[in-house]
Design an enzyme around this catalytic site. Structure first.
Site, PDB file in Angstrom:
ATOM      1  N   SER A  92      52.628  29.651  47.929  1.00  0.00           N
ATOM      2  CA  SER A  92      52.959  29.646  48.507  1.00  0.00           C
ATOM      3  C   SER A  92      54.095  28.223  48.890  1.00  0.00           C
ATOM      4  O   SER A  92      55.540  28.353  49.821  1.00  0.00           O
ATOM      5  CB  SER A  92      53.316  30.329  50.156  1.00  0.00           C
ATOM      6  OG  SER A  92      52.962  29.503  51.752  1.00  0.00           O
ATOM      7  N   THR A 246      56.240  30.521  51.774  1.00  0.00           N
ATOM      8  CA  THR A 246      56.087  29.169  53.014  1.00  0.00           C
ATOM      9  C   THR A 246      55.642  29.212  54.843  1.00  0.00           C
ATOM     10  O   THR A 246      54.564  30.013  54.662  1.00  0.00           O
ATOM     11  CB  THR A 246      57.623  30.478  53.500  1.00  0.00           C
ATOM     12  OG1 THR A 246      58.375  31.108  52.447  1.00  0.00           O
ATOM     13  CG2 THR A 246      58.680  29.796  54.474  1.00  0.00           C
ATOM     14  N   THR A 264      58.527  25.609  51.380  1.00  0.00           N
ATOM     15  CA  THR A 264      58.490  27.181  50.535  1.00  0.00           C
ATOM     16  C   THR A 264      58.733  26.764  49.081  1.00  0.00           C
ATOM     17  O   THR A 264      59.133  25.916  48.927  1.00  0.00           O
ATOM     18  CB  THR A 264      59.338  28.113  51.127  1.00  0.00           C
ATOM     19  OG1 THR A 264      58.881  29.252  50.567  1.00  0.00           O
ATOM     20  CG2 THR A 264      60.940  28.287  50.509  1.00  0.00           C
ATOM     21  N   ARG A 274      67.438  30.335  42.175  1.00  0.00           N
ATOM     22  CA  ARG A 274      67.424  30.739  43.937  1.00  0.00           C
ATOM     23  C   ARG A 274      66.947  29.955  44.966  1.00  0.00           C
ATOM     24  O   ARG A 274      66.036  29.574  44.842  1.00  0.00           O
ATOM     25  CB  ARG A 274      67.071  32.290  43.278  1.00  0.00           C
ATOM     26  CG  ARG A 274      66.590  33.244  44.680  1.00  0.00           C
ATOM     27  CD  ARG A 274      65.789  32.906  45.575  1.00  0.00           C
ATOM     28  NE  ARG A 274      65.412  34.061  46.709  1.00  0.00           N
ATOM     29  CZ  ARG A 274      64.859  33.519  47.694  1.00  0.00           C
ATOM     30  NH1 ARG A 274      64.055  32.183  47.835  1.00  0.00           N
ATOM     31  NH2 ARG A 274      64.583  35.200  48.543  1.00  0.00           N
ATOM     32  N   THR A 297      59.741  32.789  58.338  1.00  0.00           N
ATOM     33  CA  THR A 297      58.878  33.426  56.888  1.00  0.00           C
ATOM     34  C   THR A 297      59.319  34.597  56.884  1.00  0.00           C
ATOM     35  O   THR A 297      59.448  35.229  57.507  1.00  0.00           O
ATOM     36  CB  THR A 297      57.716  32.933  57.148  1.00  0.00           C
ATOM     37  OG1 THR A 297      57.290  34.045  57.720  1.00  0.00           O
ATOM     38  CG2 THR A 297      57.158  31.207  57.667  1.00  0.00           C
ATOM     39  N   GLY A 298      59.657  34.732  54.873  1.00  0.00           N
ATOM     40  CA  GLY A 298      59.194  36.202  55.095  1.00  0.00           C
ATOM     41  C   GLY A 298      60.590  36.541  53.833  1.00  0.00           C
ATOM     42  O   GLY A 298      61.296  35.235  53.515  1.00  0.00           O
TER      43      GLY A 298
HETATM   44  N1  GLY Z   1      61.726  33.053  52.771  1.00  0.00           N
HETATM   45  C1  GLY Z   1      61.011  32.332  51.482  1.00  0.00           C
HETATM   46  C2  GLY Z   1      62.489  32.442  51.022  1.00  0.00           C
HETATM   47  O1  GLY Z   1      62.940  33.783  50.804  1.00  0.00           O
HETATM   48  O2  GLY Z   1      62.432  32.122  49.627  1.00  0.00           O
END
Ligand code: GLY
Length: 418
Positions: A92, A246, A264, A274, A297-298
């Site tokens: 991650s 993340t 992340t 992105r 995180t998420g």
């Molecule tokens: N929270 C990490 C992401 O959406 O890239």
């Protein structure tokens, strides 16, 4: 642990009600206002303190020792998050992070240094493993706050970071599995001449059977691709539900200095370019030396829309305790979907909050993933431990395995939701 669709609908609605998030036509649960308020009472000063995401656990003890020895709070945060960045098995973050849809790892990070009120961020960086450190270098070596893409990579090399291939063999194989799974109209995956080729299903099948077939097929392909047996189902899960991974870490020193950092590899198999919330100051991380620090995180897209970390810190500035401050940010996410649980179940969010007096909270949108793993976070305030995040909604995100779509008439039947 498998949560049935029926239980899911029931629990999520009840959870939403309990949390007072305004599911149309339902009243807030009267006990919601008296829910837990965080993990240290007002005035109960606990310093120094570190809070971070679950994947930082192995690195917090050593970082806490540095903090006790007077290390700078941001350096301590970096010491924690650098662990997963360097670990090829943490897919991650950093080295071994799951790549974008073209198989290229792109990393994001941002940080805030409370004592000097400086901030740095990098987005969409390729070939540089420790983007947490690069985000610090942005404010240390330039007058800028944020660098992205090729420019960020060239800057990192200029200040001494080595270029390296971040795609590990395991992450490459998971990406290949994803590529094949999503490819029913091109030439990826075994061709017609391959003995394992199977024609596309001709008979319509019930949804549940289709999912079973897909999962079995993916597991076999994972084996063919050489993914270790004990990791095959985890790989399948990553393909079906691309994770956001993340790590965030917030740090408070004995002197009351604070910093925060988030790093992340972002959403797995994302479009090239992105960036999610992690490199966005105010979304993935926000620290105000006068108030506290928060990170996330998420689901990055959802967190950007509520400026999560900034919202939490501003809520604390206005007097909310960490848990309420973070619950409010989660409720804004729920509000953005008018409490529509059918959509909300496909997202998740965990916030890590540390107030200047050492009061902290870990909160999450859902209890955890439907694999049965609750959302947890790590705290060290003299004792290292893992704690379960307090969820806003009862139930689990991203139900596994996915259940057949519930007919609309059933969803509308209030008896069903009780
Ligand atoms: N929270 C990490 C992401 O959406 O890239």
């Amino acid at each position: 642990m498998t949560v049935s669709r029926r239980d899911f609908m029931k629990n999520s609605v009840l959870g939403a009600v309990a949390a007072g998030v305004g599911v149309p036509g339902m009243d807030a649960h009267p006990q919601a206002e008296n829910a837990g308020r965080g993990h240290a009472s007002e005035g109960d000063t606990r310093r120094p303190t570190i809070i971070c995401a679950h994947n930082g656990y192995a690195y917090v003890e050593a970082a806490y020792a540095s903090l006790k020895n007077g290390a700078d709070t941001l350096d301590v945060g970096i010491q924690v998050v650098k662990g997963p960045e360097d670990d090829p098995n943490d897919d991650s973050v950093g080295l071994g992070g799951l790549p974008n849809e073209e198989g290229v790892v792109e990393l994001d990070a941002c940080c805030m240094h409370g004592p000097t009120r400086r901030a740095g961020a990098v987005g969409g960086v390729r070939n540089i493993k420790n983007v947490s450190m690069v985000s610090k270098a942005v404010f240390h070596n330039t007058g800028h706050v944020m660098l992205v893409g090729e420019g960020a990579e060239r800057f990192a090399v200029a200040v001494g970071f080595p270029r390296e291939n971040l795609l590990t063999d395991r992450s490459r194989k998971i990406w290949l599995l994803w590529k094949e799974f999503n490819s029913d109209r091109d030439w990826w995956g075994p061709g017609i001449a391959d003995p394992s080729w199977r024609p596309p299903g001709e008979q319509p099948k019930p949804q549940a059977e289709l999912w079973r077939d897909r999962i079995e097929h993916l597991r076999h392909r994972a084996a063919d691709l050489g993914i270790e047996p004990e990791f095959q189902m985890a790989a399948v899960r990553r393909v079906l539900f691309p994770p956001t991974g993340t790590i965030h870490c917030s740090v408070l020193s004995e002197k009351g200095e604070m910093s925060g950092i988030t790093t992340t590899s972002g959403l797995a198999f994302k479009l090239p370019g992105r960036v999610g919330d992690s490199p966005i100051i105010g979304a993935g991380c926000y620290t105000d030396q006068d108030v506290g620090s928060a990170g996330a995180t998420g689901s990055g897209e959802e967190n950007i829309k509520v400026a999560g970390a900034h919202t939490i810190v501003e809520n604390m500035r206005r007097g909310m305790v960490p848990q309420d401050a973070a619950m409010d940010a989660l409720k804004r996410i729920v509000r953005n979907y008018n409490g529509d649980m059918t959509r909300l179940r496909y997202m998740d969010m965990t916030y890590y909050v540390l107030r200047k007096d050492g009061t902290y909270a870990g909160v999450s949108l859902w209890e955890g993933y439907s694999s049965g793993h609750p959302h947890t976070f790590v705290v060290h305030d003299g004792r290292l431990r893992s704690e379960t995040a307090t969820p806003l909604l009862k139930g689990f995100s991203q139900e596994w395995p996915p259940h057949p779509t519930v007919p609309e008439e059933l969803k509308k039947n209030s008896e069903y939701l009780k």
